[in-house]
Scaffold this motif. Structure first.
Motif, PDB file in Angstrom:
ATOM      1  N   VAL A 113       3.223 -46.756  25.410  1.00 43.66           N
ATOM      2  CA  VAL A 113       3.732 -45.390  25.350  1.00 43.66           C
ATOM      3  C   VAL A 113       3.608 -44.788  26.741  1.00 43.66           C
ATOM      4  CG1 VAL A 113       3.460 -43.102  24.320  1.00 43.66           C
ATOM      5  CG2 VAL A 113       3.025 -45.153  22.938  1.00 43.66           C
ATOM      6  N   GLY A 114       4.735 -44.456  27.369  1.00 44.92           N
ATOM      7  CA  GLY A 114       4.710 -43.901  28.725  1.00 44.92           C
ATOM      8  C   GLY A 114       5.302 -42.502  28.745  1.00 44.92           C
ATOM      9  N   ASP A 115       4.779 -41.663  29.637  1.00 52.86           N
ATOM     10  CA  ASP A 115       5.275 -40.286  29.702  1.00 52.86           C
ATOM     11  C   ASP A 115       6.733 -40.209  30.141  1.00 52.86           C
ATOM     12  OD1 ASP A 115       4.532 -41.245  32.173  1.00 52.86           O
ATOM     13  OD2 ASP A 115       3.137 -39.622  32.644  1.00 52.86           O
ATOM     14  N   GLY A 116       7.122 -41.114  31.068  1.00 46.78           N
ATOM     15  CA  GLY A 116       8.500 -41.065  31.544  1.00 46.78           C
ATOM     16  C   GLY A 116       8.842 -39.689  32.071  1.00 46.78           C
ATOM     17  N   LEU A 117       9.994 -39.164  31.682  1.00 46.42           N
ATOM     18  CA  LEU A 117      10.439 -37.867  32.193  1.00 46.42           C
ATOM     19  C   LEU A 117      10.221 -36.736  31.190  1.00 46.42           C
ATOM     20  CD1 LEU A 117      13.593 -39.023  34.147  1.00 46.42           C
ATOM     21  CD2 LEU A 117      11.560 -37.931  35.113  1.00 46.42           C
ATOM     22  N   SER A 118       9.563 -37.032  30.073  1.00 45.03           N
ATOM     23  CA  SER A 118       9.268 -35.955  29.131  1.00 45.03           C
ATOM     24  C   SER A 118       7.989 -36.253  28.363  1.00 45.03           C
ATOM     25  CB  SER A 118      10.428 -35.756  28.140  1.00 45.03           C
ATOM     26  OG  SER A 118      10.051 -34.836  27.136  1.00 45.03           O
ATOM     27  N   SER A 119       6.879 -35.676  28.849  1.00 43.19           N
ATOM     28  CA  SER A 119       5.612 -35.820  28.105  1.00 43.19           C
ATOM     29  C   SER A 119       5.748 -35.175  26.737  1.00 43.19           C
ATOM     30  CB  SER A 119       4.474 -35.155  28.872  1.00 43.19           C
ATOM     31  OG  SER A 119       4.274 -35.814  30.085  1.00 43.19           O
ATOM     32  N   ARG A 120       6.532 -34.118  26.678  1.00 39.62           N
ATOM     33  CA  ARG A 120       6.702 -33.415  25.404  1.00 39.62           C
ATOM     34  C   ARG A 120       7.248 -34.371  24.336  1.00 39.62           C
ATOM     35  NH1 ARG A 120      10.493 -28.100  24.243  1.00 39.62           N
ATOM     36  NH2 ARG A 120      10.595 -28.442  21.987  1.00 39.62           N
ATOM     37  N   ALA A 121       8.198 -35.203  24.721  1.00 42.03           N
ATOM     38  CA  ALA A 121       8.766 -36.153  23.768  1.00 42.03           C
ATOM     39  C   ALA A 121       7.688 -37.076  23.231  1.00 42.03           C
ATOM     40  CB  ALA A 121       9.875 -36.970  24.441  1.00 42.03           C
ATOM     41  N   VAL A 122       6.824 -37.540  24.133  1.00 40.99           N
ATOM     42  CA  VAL A 122       5.773 -38.466  23.742  1.00 40.99           C
ATOM     43  C   VAL A 122       4.739 -37.763  22.862  1.00 40.99           C
ATOM     44  CG1 VAL A 122       3.864 -39.820  24.680  1.00 40.99           C
ATOM     45  CG2 VAL A 122       6.118 -39.965  25.729  1.00 40.99           C
ATOM     46  N   HIS A 123       4.361 -36.562  23.262  1.00 43.21           N
ATOM     47  CA  HIS A 123       3.383 -35.817  22.465  1.00 43.21           C
ATOM     48  C   HIS A 123       3.881 -35.606  21.037  1.00 43.21           C
ATOM     49  CE1 HIS A 123       1.643 -33.847  26.376  1.00 43.21           C
ATOM     50  NE2 HIS A 123       1.202 -35.070  26.178  1.00 43.21           N
ATOM     51  N   GLU A 124       5.164 -35.313  20.914  1.00 47.18           N
ATOM     52  CA  GLU A 124       5.688 -34.939  19.602  1.00 47.18           C
ATOM     53  C   GLU A 124       6.156 -36.122  18.760  1.00 47.18           C
ATOM     54  OE1 GLU A 124       8.613 -31.831  20.102  1.00 47.18           O
ATOM     55  OE2 GLU A 124       7.200 -30.566  21.220  1.00 47.18           O
ATOM     56  N   GLN A 125       6.665 -37.168  19.401  1.00 46.57           N
ATOM     57  CA  GLN A 125       7.320 -38.225  18.624  1.00 46.57           C
ATOM     58  C   GLN A 125       6.519 -39.517  18.496  1.00 46.57           C
ATOM     59  OE1 GLN A 125      10.262 -37.014  17.710  1.00 46.57           O
ATOM     60  NE2 GLN A 125      10.874 -35.653  19.362  1.00 46.57           N
ATOM     61  N   ALA A 126       5.619 -39.793  19.467  1.00 45.67           N
ATOM     62  CA  ALA A 126       5.025 -41.134  19.510  1.00 45.67           C
ATOM     63  C   ALA A 126       4.205 -41.445  18.254  1.00 45.67           C
ATOM     64  CB  ALA A 126       4.166 -41.287  20.769  1.00 45.67           C
ATOM     65  N   GLU A 127       3.336 -40.507  17.868  1.00 45.91           N
ATOM     66  CA  GLU A 127       2.445 -40.788  16.738  1.00 45.91           C
ATOM     67  C   GLU A 127       3.219 -41.007  15.430  1.00 45.91           C
ATOM     68  OE1 GLU A 127      -0.087 -37.523  15.824  1.00 45.91           O
ATOM     69  OE2 GLU A 127      -0.951 -38.507  14.074  1.00 45.91           O
ATOM     70  N   PRO A 128       4.078 -40.074  15.019  1.00 47.34           N
ATOM     71  CA  PRO A 128       4.792 -40.329  13.757  1.00 47.34           C
ATOM     72  C   PRO A 128       5.676 -41.570  13.813  1.00 47.34           C
ATOM     73  CG  PRO A 128       5.627 -38.333  14.842  1.00 47.34           C
ATOM     74  CD  PRO A 128       4.389 -38.736  15.570  1.00 47.34           C
ATOM     75  N   PHE A 129       6.265 -41.837  14.987  1.00 48.88           N
ATOM     76  CA  PHE A 129       7.106 -43.035  15.073  1.00 48.88           C
ATOM     77  C   PHE A 129       6.273 -44.297  14.915  1.00 48.88           C
ATOM     78  CE2 PHE A 129       8.737 -46.657  17.377  1.00 48.88           C
ATOM     79  CZ  PHE A 129       9.973 -46.813  16.768  1.00 48.88           C
ATOM     80  N   LEU A 130       5.122 -44.352  15.593  1.00 51.68           N
ATOM     81  CA  LEU A 130       4.289 -45.562  15.553  1.00 51.68           C
ATOM     82  C   LEU A 130       3.792 -45.840  14.132  1.00 51.68           C
ATOM     83  CD1 LEU A 130       2.297 -45.193  18.887  1.00 51.68           C
ATOM     84  CD2 LEU A 130       3.805 -47.098  18.252  1.00 51.68           C
ATOM     85  N   ILE A 131       3.455 -44.788  13.393  1.00 48.95           N
ATOM     86  CA  ILE A 131       2.995 -44.987  12.014  1.00 48.95           C
ATOM     87  C   ILE A 131       4.113 -45.605  11.176  1.00 48.95           C
ATOM     88  CG2 ILE A 131       2.299 -43.727   9.924  1.00 48.95           C
ATOM     89  CD1 ILE A 131       0.827 -41.765  11.866  1.00 48.95           C
ATOM     90  N   GLU A 132       5.291 -45.061  11.336  1.00 47.88           N
ATOM     91  CA  GLU A 132       6.472 -45.572  10.619  1.00 47.88           C
ATOM     92  C   GLU A 132       6.773 -47.018  11.033  1.00 47.88           C
ATOM     93  OE1 GLU A 132       8.487 -43.279   8.636  1.00 47.88           O
ATOM     94  OE2 GLU A 132       9.523 -45.100   7.953  1.00 47.88           O
ATOM     95  N   ALA A 133       6.713 -47.266  12.354  1.00 49.44           N
ATOM     96  CA  ALA A 133       7.067 -48.594  12.870  1.00 49.44           C
ATOM     97  C   ALA A 133       6.065 -49.646  12.416  1.00 49.44           C
ATOM     98  CB  ALA A 133       7.124 -48.543  14.398  1.00 49.44           C
ATOM     99  N   ARG A 134       4.762 -49.303  12.459  1.00 49.50           N
ATOM    100  CA  ARG A 134       3.734 -50.281  12.083  1.00 49.50           C
ATOM    101  C   ARG A 134       3.884 -50.705  10.622  1.00 49.50           C
ATOM    102  NH1 ARG A 134      -2.425 -48.487  12.350  1.00 49.50           N
ATOM    103  NH2 ARG A 134      -1.543 -47.004  10.862  1.00 49.50           N
ATOM    104  N   SER A 135       4.153 -49.733   9.772  1.00 49.46           N
ATOM    105  CA  SER A 135       4.244 -50.091   8.358  1.00 49.46           C
ATOM    106  C   SER A 135       5.428 -51.039   8.112  1.00 49.46           C
ATOM    107  CB  SER A 135       4.310 -48.822   7.503  1.00 49.46           C
ATOM    108  OG  SER A 135       5.618 -48.531   7.135  1.00 49.46           O
ATOM    109  N   ARG A 136       6.534 -50.815   8.801  1.00 44.64           N
ATOM    110  CA  ARG A 136       7.678 -51.718   8.630  1.00 44.64           C
ATOM    111  C   ARG A 136       7.406 -53.111   9.209  1.00 44.64           C
ATOM    112  NH1 ARG A 136      12.659 -49.236   7.260  1.00 44.64           N
ATOM    113  NH2 ARG A 136      12.345 -47.001   7.011  1.00 44.64           N
ATOM    114  N   LEU A 137       6.749 -53.150  10.391  1.00 43.88           N
ATOM    115  CA  LEU A 137       6.482 -54.438  11.036  1.00 43.88           C
ATOM    116  C   LEU A 137       5.502 -55.259  10.206  1.00 43.88           C
ATOM    117  CD1 LEU A 137       6.208 -53.229  14.748  1.00 43.88           C
ATOM    118  CD2 LEU A 137       7.977 -54.728  13.805  1.00 43.88           C
ATOM    119  N   GLU A 138       4.486 -54.602   9.659  1.00 43.51           N
ATOM    120  CA  GLU A 138       3.473 -55.336   8.901  1.00 43.51           C
ATOM    121  C   GLU A 138       4.053 -55.900   7.617  1.00 43.51           C
ATOM    122  OE1 GLU A 138       0.042 -52.775   8.807  1.00 43.51           O
ATOM    123  OE2 GLU A 138      -0.643 -53.514  10.774  1.00 43.51           O
ATOM    124  N   LYS A 139       5.024 -55.176   7.051  1.00 41.87           N
ATOM    125  CA  LYS A 139       5.713 -55.711   5.861  1.00 41.87           C
ATOM    126  C   LYS A 139       6.420 -57.015   6.182  1.00 41.87           C
ATOM    127  CE  LYS A 139       6.705 -51.534   3.331  1.00 41.87           C
ATOM    128  NZ  LYS A 139       7.594 -50.409   3.526  1.00 41.87           N
TER     129      LYS A 139
END
Lengths: 250, 463
Positions: A113-139
């Motif tokens: 997870v990198g800040d890139g050009l918008s830390s706000r995007a990372v602050h707001e989207q990274a956690e919910p996306f990772l939870i969603e992504a992990r559950s699909r990958l583990e399945k």
């Protein structure tokens, strides 16, 4: 605000586009309300670029959800350097490299997870996306390794991260260049057998992940499809065409 | 061959001509990133001292990028007009600046020597010029082009109407296009940056624009800004293509990065000409350029980004384009860091292009990670209007929701017309008068909700 400005008669066309049409005018100039509305959007986009990445807070939230996190930093020491020197944002700082190379990992896939050009995007989207992504990958039986949180990061920093952690696949989540109407947009880049020197042609990209754009669930679904295909074909990039839409349509 | 100069007791050495040019360039982040910029303010001035003494003939004899390995260099050298050059052949770079600013260099003289100037010569002289010099000389240049109207007449300014939409939705595009037309914009071109690469979707967009232009008999031209090879295929499929677009750069390798070379551009130019869709003229190409593109492709050969940009104009010149647009602030702060660098680059590009005989316009623009804002754009817009820029962009509210950057708005164009008294392309302005969009003096009239142009839109509300 008073109605000194002249309204345009085609207000109803606004329903066809998010573009700033039918703004009205005072003489030939923008009405005050539109100057202010634009100013707010620009201020939010600027803040998204310059807001420091609060990696500790994100790490704490991810840890609470059972993720392991590692911290990293590129060779760009601050934002002005980061903006001027994209080459430095693609290399790990020596201490970060040592720490990552020393980390014990055994997994199919790592996230950076990198800040890139918008830390706000990372602050707001990274956690919910990772939870969603992990559950699909583990399945699908895919093990998810540590999440590397990288400051002053460009996409290609993920290549060195993957090398250090000896991961077959790296998925980079990074704040995209903010637009006036999208200060919070997250981009995702997937690279198979990433190594220093990979080019953009070696990656698959999913962009515009945000509330008003691509949802976390749909983005995670597309990513999982790409992960499975990359593993199956042993490649990523221009030769891995995203046909996840076809699957949905069936 | 090395170049030397001294300031006080300090002696400076510059290994070759391209190094001298790069060190003499006003500071910008892209040259620092490339490692070719001067290391101190004094070194920069030392380079300018040495550059001022370089004879113009040096640029005819010495290629910055080898002739053998770069087709843009070959184009520059092989198409150099020695007869036109003769008038200024004895001058040094510094003397060329003085000559350009002098009263003898009027519009006719500048047009006469243009084919004798190379991109490297104009890039070199620009490095010795202040912003006001760049404006004054450019304002003397006249470059007039025609397709369905006349662009570039003195005292005139055209606007590219840019009705982009993130998913190419035809209704979204039509809504922005109407907004622009009712604000009196669109004489340079109605040009869409498509989100798609699909040929059938591109054809839909071409038809959408062609139908509106034909139905309302608008004296303007359309363009879908897709890769030149797509446009060639569209022409082969009998799609009504007015202008053919391509991004171009100043080195063979950078152009390869864009997936083009001169042979492909030749083919596209011939294909566009074959349709004979222009009624007043046959300037059928629309090019976009911008400082930093060569470095971004790893193809700058140690040449500074402003000189690379000027070399792109040699490519453009081969095709007698209707429009050449320098998209000056789009590339980002690693090439042009802030408002000051963007403003300077915009003036340089306009000057160099005009001096080489090209119809230069400018996308006065910035991204949100650059140190720039609307005030900087107002400044550059006003300066370019004063310098006689052929055209600017018109984007609803200056906010391009497809490309995610800020350009100039329909209101900005009206502002520039108002303060500088600039008129639209005459055929287009006449049409606006007939349509009741503007009065005889070119001033916007209030449009009623039943204005005939609004008939373009479907009646039902969006889903």
């Amino acid at each position: 605000m008073s109605d000194i400005s002249q309204q345009d008669s085609w207000q109803k066309l606004k329903c066809f586009t998010a573009a700033r049409i039918a703004l009205g005018r005072c003489g030939v100039s923008l009405p005050t309300r539109e100057v202010l509305r634009f100013g707010i959007a620009h201020a939010q986009a600027r803040d998204a670029v310059h807001l420091p990445f609060d990696a500790e807070a994100l790490a704490a939230r991810l840890t609470a959800h059972g993720f392991t996190t590692l911290m990293a930093q590129s060779q760009a020491c601050d934002r002005p350097t980061y903006l001027r020197r994209p080459d430095l944002g693609r290399k790990l700082a020596p201490a970060a490299r040592q720490a990552l190379c020393a980390a014990e990992t055994s997994c199919d896939l790592v996230f950076m997870v990198g800040d890139g050009l918008s830390s706000r995007a990372v602050h707001e989207q990274a956690e919910p996306f990772l939870i969603e992504a992990r559950s699909r990958l583990e399945k699908e039986g895919i093990s998810v390794g540590p999440v590397v949180l990288a400051r002053q990061a460009r996409v290609a920093l993920g290549d060195e991260v993957a090398e250090c952690l000896q991961a077959k696949l790296v998925v980079v989540l990074i704040g995209e260049r903010p637009g006036l109407s999208s200060p919070d947009s997250l981009g995702l880049y997937l690279t198979w057998q990433a190594h220093v020197g990979c080019s953009d042609a070696d990656r698959n990209c999913i962009s515009n992940i945000r509330g008003a754009g691509l949802s976390h669930a749909l983005a995670a679904q597309k990513m999982t499809w790409l992960v499975l295909q990359a593993r199956h074909l042993g490649l990523s990039g221009v030769n891995l065409k995203d046909e996840s839409d076809l699957i949905e349509a069936q | 061959m090395a170049y030397f100069s001294s300031i006080g007791v300090k002696r400076y050495r510059f290994d070759d001509l391209k190094t001298l040019m790069a060190r003499a360039t006003p500071e910008r982040s892209g040259d620092c990133l490339a490692g070719v910029a001067a290391e101190s303010a004094e070194e920069r001035m030392a380079a300018r001292l040495a550059l001022a003494d370089v004879p113009l003939s040096t640029f005819v004899e010495q290629a910055l990028i080898p002739y053998e390995s770069d087709e843009v260099t070959r184009l520059i050298m092989d198409s150099h007009d020695r007869a036109a050059f003769a008038e200024i052949a004895s001058l040094s770079v510094g003397e060329l600046r003085d000559w350009l600013l002098g009263d003898a260099a009027d519009s006719a003289a500048l047009a006469r020597v243009a084919p004798g100037l190379t991109p490297e010569m104009v890039a070199a002289v620009s490095k010795l010029m202040r912003n006001q010099d760049l404006i004054l000389v450019a304002a003397k240049c006249r470059v007039v082009t025609r397709f369905r109207n006349t662009i570039g007449l003195p005292g005139h300014l055209a606007v590219r109407l840019q009705p982009n939409h993130p998913t190419d939705d035809p209704r979204g595009i039509a809504a922005s296009m109407l907004d622009g037309l009712l604000y009196g914009c669109g004489d340079a071109v109605i040009g869409i940056n498509p989100a798609t690469d699909s040929l059938s979707a591109l054809a839909t967009l071409e038809h959408l624009l062609a139908d509106v232009i034909e139905r309302y008999r608008i004296p303007t031209q359309s363009c879908i800004l897709t890769h030149v090879t797509n446009s060639i295929q569209l022409i082969e499929r009998s799609v009504p293509v007015d202008l053919v677009f391509q991004s171009i750069a100043g080195t063979e390798r950078a152009n390869a990065g864009f997936g083009i070379n001169l042979a492909i551009l030749d083919e596209a130019h011939q294909a566009a000409l074959s349709l004979e869709r222009g009624t007043l003229g046959d300037n059928v190409m629309y090019f976009e350029t911008g400082q930093g593109s060569a470095l971004s492709a790893g193809a700058h050969h140690g040449v500074d980004q402003q000189t690379c940009e000027a070399r792109a104009y040699a490519v453009a010149r081969r095709y007698r384009p209707l429009l050449v647009n320098t998209v000056v602030g789009f590339i980002g702060p690693e090439y042009l860091y802030d408002g000051k660098q963007i403003i300077r680059a915009g003036l340089e590009d306009h000057f160099c292009g005009k001096l080489l005989g090209l119809p230069l316009g400018c996308d006065v623009c910035y991204t949100n990670h650059a140190e720039a804002d609307q005030d900087d754009m107002d400044t550059l817009l006003t300066l370019l209007g004063t310098a006689g820029v052929n055209f600017i962009m018109g984007v609803p509210g200056a906010d391009d929701i497809m490309l995610n950057y800020q350009s100039t708005s329909f209101h900005d164009a009206l502002y520039l017309r108002r303060v500088l008294g600039l008129k639209r392309a005459p055929e287009f302005e006449q049409w606006l008068v007939e349509m009741g969009v503007v009065d005889a003096g070119g001033r916007l009239l209030p449009a009623s909700a039943s204005h005939p142009l609004l008939g373009v839109m479907p009646k039902q509300e969006a889903a």
